[in-house]
Write an enzyme that holds these catalytic residues in place. Structure first.
Site: not given
Ligand code: F6P
Length: 541
Positions: A207, A213, A269-270, A355, A386, A506
């Protein structure tokens, strides 16, 4: 409702009612009312919810509904679905429901109908999907694309990977799908080790397009591709597309914005698996089936918006969580899908629920004096039976369970499916009814062993029973949990749509990266963190 939720009359009535009902056993509640199973069930949009194995009676539900009314739930639903800026800490609207609105719907935000934009992106995704699957879109060397690698994390990964796994039965088996999320290089290495770069498309899903990452993995993907092809940057255009709200960063990364599929800051995002973030899902199951999934989401949105609170699936499920968290002191909810295709559903729900409602400050900025989101966890059945079910049956914690079962198997083999579902029904029954000491003794168990073999029972569960797992059903299920989360957030007076709690880690990680890459400079952390950094440096040397 004021910030002091616990002083509300509806809350106080629930507390008093809880005192009366808390020791009543589900065995007795069922014995007293032969029609209980039917009375405490509701069906909507092909999803049947049996909530009779909860520690409630009809008064509980009325009081919970009264609490929801006091909280102004109906108005809050309208505020969300009509584009008001209910995400007040970020000054944003919350319009994921617009992502699945039919083409002729009208949903205004800042005086603009957003539905045409939503469908313009869906149409662009459809065109791309058709070009890629037909072989018209090829890689840099002219080879057909056979591998799709989604690079993203959090909402830009969990929705796509969950949906791919859930709908794998409907997927195009000529394409290979991989999902890279972790900044751990192992994730990228293992996802790509057997892929031919000439046949591989990377979908960079982010987003913000700034997530550490994802951008690290995206750069690694570009290097892997160019090295593998022995090509220059011009190859990127045929092997990279971006899903983002941030055109500037997409362009800065070197992806042509023609190959970008956009969405908007009013999509969290979620809450984004049904936006452009779902491109991998569309490629896997086809645009038609993707639209069936959207129609499923929409059907549940309509139900949530229009059904009376006492017959409203997401409302009932949300209020039951409030009941257990705030009155029984439960800390967790187990989500137990009896369908192997839903193996990533609990992981997906962890982000969606925790979240969203993992907050301890009200919208007004006051510290809450009651608990908020329970911890969601789970695994598909029967596997969990199990391993951890022992604790649910005989441990000291009260763990409400959501069982999810399907009447028809997508892979009918022998009597597997009847055995699978016999297990899900048996678990709900065993948890609720238990086994008394007398029953245990009557079976010939010794006095000494009897306490170990007693099942207290009175352990609550919901059972969702659905005909078959289809794209539309997946959409309904996800929307059901989205709206259940919203219902809980409204009761708790928190903002389910921000996530400030992820920021501090972060920022600190950014500061620590250079400290791991050099031995210079004073470390300014606490003695534990300083010690770990020093030991890491010497071990990796
Ligand atoms: O760090 C949490 C977050 O901001 C989530 O809310 C989001 O889904 C995820 O990181 C990834 O964010 P992006 O889509 O901006 O890379």
């Amino acid at each position: 409702m004021t910030a002091s939720l616990t002083t509300e009359p509806a809350w106080k009535k629930l507390a008093a009612h809880h005192n009366q009902i808390k020791d009543r056993h589900l065995r007795d509640l069922f014995a007293a009312d032969p029609g209980r199973g039917e009375a405490l069930s509701v069906e909507a949009e092909g999803i049947f919810l049996d909530y009779s194995k909860n520690r409630i009676d009809s008064e509980t539900l009325s009081l919970l509904v009264e609490l929801a009314e006091t909280a102004g739930l109906k108005d809050r639903i309208e505020a969300m679905m009509t584009g008001q800026k209910i995400n007040t800490t970020e000054q944003r609207a919350v319009l994921h429901t617009a992502l699945r609105a039919p083409r002729d719907a009208k949903i205004e935000f800042d005086g603009q109908n957003v539905v045409p934009e939503v469908h313009a992106v869906l149409d662009k995704m459809t065109r791309f999907s058709d070009r890629l699957t037909s072989g018209e879109w090829t890689g840099h060397t002219g080879k057909r694309i056979r591998n799709i690698v989604n690079v993203g994390i959090g909402g830009s990964d969990l929705g796509p990977v969950m949906a791919y796994e859930a709908l794998r039965h409907y997927s195009n088996r000529d394409l290979t799908f991989r999902f890279v999320s972790n900044v751990d290089g192992t994730d990228f290495a293992e996802a790509t080790r057997d892929l031919d770069p000439a046949e591989t498309l990377f979908i960079i899903a982010s987003k913000t397009f700034t997530t550490q990452e994802t951008m690290t993995n995206a750069r690694t993907a570009r290097a892997w591709l160019l090295e593998g092809l022995g090509a220059d940057d011009s190859a990127v255009a045929k092997h990279f597309v971006a899903l983002s709200t941030n055109a500037e960063e997409v362009a800065a990364f070197g992806i042509d914005t023609d190959n970008m599929f956009g969405f908007w800051d009013w999509v969290g995002g979620r809450y984004s698996m049904d936006s452009a973030i779902g491109l991998s899902t569309m490629l896997a199951i086809s645009p038609e089936r993707f639209r069936e999934m959207l129609a499923g989401f929409h059907a549940m949105d309509v139900h949530f918006r229009s059904a009376p609170l006492a017959r409203n699936l997401p409302v009932i499920m949300g209020l039951l969580n409030v009941w257990y968290v705030n009155f029984f002191g439960s800390q967790t909810v187990a989500v137990l899908p009896y369908d192997q295709y839903l193996k990533r559903f609990p992981a997906y729900l962890q982000q969606l629920t925790m979240e969203s409602n993992g907050k301890s400050v009200t919208l007004a900025g006051d510290r809450v004096n009651y608990d908020t989101s329970p911890i969601f966890w789970g695994e598909p059945g029967t596997n969990g039976q199990h391993s951890f079910y022992q604790l649910i049956h005989q441990g000291t914690h009260l763990i409400p369970c959501d069982f999810i079962a399907f009447a028809k198997s997508l892979n009918p083999i022998g009597d597997h499916h009847d055995k699978l579902n016999a297990n899900v029904f048996a678990q709900g029954e065993a948890l609720a009814m238990g086994k008394t000491r007398q029953q245990v003794l009557d079976e010939g168990t010794s006095e000494a062993l009897a306490p170990h073999r007693v099942f207290e029972g009175n352990r609550p569960s919901n059972t969702l029973l659905i005909e078959e797992l289809t794209p539309a059903v997946l959409g309904k299920l996800v929307a059901l949990y989205e709206h259940s989360v919203f219902t809980q957030g409204v009761i708790w007076q928190i903002n389910p749509f921000d996530q400030w709690g992820v920021e501090l880690g972060k920022v600190l990680a950014k500061r620590i990266v250079p400290e791991l890459q050099s031995d210079d400079g004073e470390l300014q952390h606490d003695s534990s963190t300083n010690g770990l950094i020093r030991r890491y440096r010497s071990l990796k040397a």
